[in-house]
Write an enzyme that holds these catalytic residues in place. Structure first.
Site, PDB file in Angstrom:
ATOM      1  N   GLU A 128       0.858  -1.180   0.000  1.00 44.80           N
ATOM      2  CA  GLU A 128       0.000   0.000   0.000  1.00 44.80           C
ATOM      3  C   GLU A 128       0.896   1.232   0.000  1.00 44.80           C
ATOM      4  O   GLU A 128       2.086   1.154   0.299  1.00 44.80           O
ATOM      5  CB  GLU A 128      -0.923   0.000   1.220  1.00 44.80           C
ATOM      6  CG  GLU A 128      -1.866  -1.199   1.254  1.00 44.80           C
ATOM      7  CD  GLU A 128      -2.795  -1.214   2.467  1.00 44.80           C
ATOM      8  OE1 GLU A 128      -2.778  -0.209   3.240  1.00 44.80           O
ATOM      9  OE2 GLU A 128      -3.510  -2.210   2.652  1.00 44.80           O
ATOM     10  N   ALA A 131       2.251   1.567   3.303  1.00 43.05           N
ATOM     11  CA  ALA A 131       2.684   0.292   3.888  1.00 43.05           C
ATOM     12  C   ALA A 131       3.417  -0.494   2.820  1.00 43.05           C
ATOM     13  O   ALA A 131       2.889  -1.441   2.249  1.00 43.05           O
ATOM     14  CB  ALA A 131       1.486  -0.497   4.421  1.00 43.05           C
ATOM     15  N   ILE A 158       0.838  -2.672  -7.962  1.00 44.48           N
ATOM     16  CA  ILE A 158       0.477  -4.062  -8.249  1.00 44.48           C
ATOM     17  C   ILE A 158       0.816  -4.378  -9.705  1.00 44.48           C
ATOM     18  O   ILE A 158       0.242  -3.809 -10.645  1.00 44.48           O
ATOM     19  CB  ILE A 158      -1.007  -4.327  -7.962  1.00 44.48           C
ATOM     20  CG1 ILE A 158      -1.353  -3.868  -6.532  1.00 44.48           C
ATOM     21  CG2 ILE A 158      -1.327  -5.799  -8.162  1.00 44.48           C
ATOM     22  CD1 ILE A 158      -0.449  -4.421  -5.452  1.00 44.48           C
ATOM     23  N   ARG A 270      33.280  -3.020 -32.780  1.00 50.04           N
ATOM     24  CA  ARG A 270      33.617  -1.597 -32.761  1.00 50.04           C
ATOM     25  C   ARG A 270      35.126  -1.383 -32.916  1.00 50.04           C
ATOM     26  O   ARG A 270      35.926  -1.973 -32.180  1.00 50.04           O
ATOM     27  CB  ARG A 270      33.132  -0.988 -31.442  1.00 50.04           C
ATOM     28  CG  ARG A 270      33.554   0.453 -31.195  1.00 50.04           C
ATOM     29  CD  ARG A 270      32.862   1.427 -32.091  1.00 50.04           C
ATOM     30  NE  ARG A 270      33.074   2.800 -31.642  1.00 50.04           N
ATOM     31  CZ  ARG A 270      32.829   3.860 -32.382  1.00 50.04           C
ATOM     32  NH1 ARG A 270      32.362   3.714 -33.612  1.00 50.04           N
ATOM     33  NH2 ARG A 270      33.025   5.071 -31.898  1.00 50.04           N
ATOM     34  N   GLN A 339      28.332   1.797 -20.617  1.00 49.87           N
ATOM     35  CA  GLN A 339      29.657   2.410 -20.721  1.00 49.87           C
ATOM     36  C   GLN A 339      30.455   1.812 -21.875  1.00 49.87           C
ATOM     37  O   GLN A 339      31.110   2.542 -22.638  1.00 49.87           O
ATOM     38  CB  GLN A 339      30.429   2.217 -19.409  1.00 49.87           C
ATOM     39  CG  GLN A 339      31.745   2.952 -19.343  1.00 49.87           C
ATOM     40  CD  GLN A 339      31.561   4.466 -19.203  1.00 49.87           C
ATOM     41  OE1 GLN A 339      30.507   4.923 -18.775  1.00 49.87           O
ATOM     42  NE2 GLN A 339      32.575   5.229 -19.582  1.00 49.87           N
ATOM     43  N   GLU A 366       9.504  -6.680  -4.484  1.00 54.78           N
ATOM     44  CA  GLU A 366       9.541  -7.874  -3.621  1.00 54.78           C
ATOM     45  C   GLU A 366      10.504  -7.694  -2.453  1.00 54.78           C
ATOM     46  O   GLU A 366      11.181  -8.618  -2.025  1.00 54.78           O
ATOM     47  CB  GLU A 366       9.833  -9.135  -4.423  1.00 54.78           C
ATOM     48  CG  GLU A 366       8.663  -9.507  -5.325  1.00 54.78           C
ATOM     49  CD  GLU A 366       8.599 -10.974  -5.674  1.00 54.78           C
ATOM     50  OE1 GLU A 366       8.960 -11.817  -4.833  1.00 54.78           O
ATOM     51  OE2 GLU A 366       8.177 -11.271  -6.800  1.00 54.78           O
TER      52      GLU A 366
END
Length: 383
Positions: A128, A131, A158, A270, A339, A366
């Site tokens: 919440e 909370a 959620i 590269r 980077q 979580e």
């Protein structure tokens, strides 16, 4: 003295190959558009449901494929390697349904788990606004009214809210029972009267996974949809997180693997100062450190998954450690990938910046990584 080395089984390796092929064909090609348009990854959803990868943890007794905890982590890892938003489909389906699996009656399992296995989503409504980490201070209430419970309150942050058909909702059923002891868990359906959803949150990452409030305004829930006994909801919620934090570790490993793959391929192609960037020792050291930390995170996640399958006594420590370490590693590796790509890494022409944005949430949801360290310390100290 000899020891059996930890290794995945042939079945796990075959599963990984199958998921990787599906992701390359049906998930990764849409990942950039899903992020740019902040839309639900329907292509991935349909592909995962068609292949039974959307909720592989559902036991075969309830029409699922009965994948073990490690297999479920491998599915989530491989999907996250291509698209973090899409990996939340199997991850959240496990999170939302684990309270039913761990504490629900057989009748409740038979009502909801086959429907989850068939493709209907299951979300988890614990947090919440006031909370978050302090779950015991939740304000959502459930009042008994005959053969029903009437729920009022707001659940925040959620994942996949509005998409999932089912929600495990935690609510206070006995305000006088003492802190955390009067909370119960319920299965709430999307179409129940009195259930609605807030506007989608505008987020830094995982933009393809809708994050919304679940609004409960006199929602009448049949009493037989309570999960377990009254007052056991918070204990069940925390036990659920012991098992499902590991899946966030798996998601983090997948994101990090995708970033390492991208960076490795880029520096080999590269050219600077007349040779490939990969030939510079400083770049090689960066890649070596990235790969080393990634493999350490992967092994910790896999060991934690094995402990989840056995429900070992030290699961709380290993679940928290796997989630915490893997997500910290994912953040570090994705930053390094940006980077290594230089200016290209800072543009949306390459997925490195998306992976970096997506990795950040794995350190937060979580249970923040600060809370994970509290969980680990408490188990170490026997608190």
């Amino acid at each position: 003295m000899t020891f059996d080395l930890f290794r995945t089984s042939d079945d796990h390796d075959e599963l990984r190959a199958a998921v990787r092929d599906l992701v390359a064909d049906k998930v990764t090609p849409y990942a950039a558009a899903v992020d740019a348009e902040a839309r639900y990854p329907q292509e991935a959803h349909d592909a995962l449901v068609a292949s039974d990868f959307h909720a592989p943890h559902v036991p075969d007794d309830y029409d699922g494929v009965g994948a073990d905890a490690l297999a479920t982590c491998i599915v989530i890892e491989e999907v996250a390697r291509g698209c973090a938003s899409s990996s939340l489909i199997p991850a959240v389906n496990k999170l939302g349904s684990m309270p039913v699996i761990l504490g629900g009656s057989d009748d409740l399992k038979r009502r909801y788990l086959p429907r989850l296995a068939a493709g209907e989503g299951f979300s988890y409504a614990l947090s919440e606004r006031e909370a978050g980490s302090d779950t015991a201070s939740m304000r959502t209430r459930a009042v008994r009214d005959g053969d029903h419970w009437v729920l009022d309150g707001q659940k925040a942050w959620i994942t996949n809210a509005g998409v999932s058909q089912f929600y495990t909702v935690l609510a206070v059923t006995d305000p006088d029972a003492g802190r955390g002891r009067g909370i119960s868990a319920f299965v709430v359906e999307k179409d129940d009267e009195g259930v609605s959803f807030g506007a989608p949150e505008k987020k830094l990452g995982i933009k393809g996974s809708p994050t919304r409030e679940v609004l409960l305004d006199g929602a009448r829930i049949p009493a037989d949809r309570m999960i377990g006994e009254p007052g056991t909801g918070l204990k069940l919620a925390l036990r659920t997180l012991d098992h499902t934090r590991i899946t966030i570790g798996a998601q983090a490993v997948g994101i990090a693997q995708g970033a390492l793959d991208l960076a490795t391929g880029y520096v080999k192609e590269r050219q600077q100062f007349g040779r490939a960037v990969a030939e510079f020792q400083g770049v090689q050291f960066m890649l070596a450190d990235m790969a080393m930390k990634l493999e350490a995170a992967r092994q910790l996640v896999y060991v934690a998954a094995a402990k989840s399958e056995r429900d070992d006594a030290d699961l709380s420590f290993f679940g928290a450690a796997a989630k915490c370490y893997a997500s910290d590693v994912a953040m570090e590796i994705t930053v390094d990938a940006v980077q290594l790509l230089g200016g290209s890494g800072y543009t949306q022409d390459f997925p490195a910046e998306r992976m970096m944005r997506d990795a950040k949430i794995t350190q937060i949801y979580e249970g923040t990584n600060q809370v994970q360290r509290v969980v680990m310390a408490r188990q170490l100290l026997g608190a």
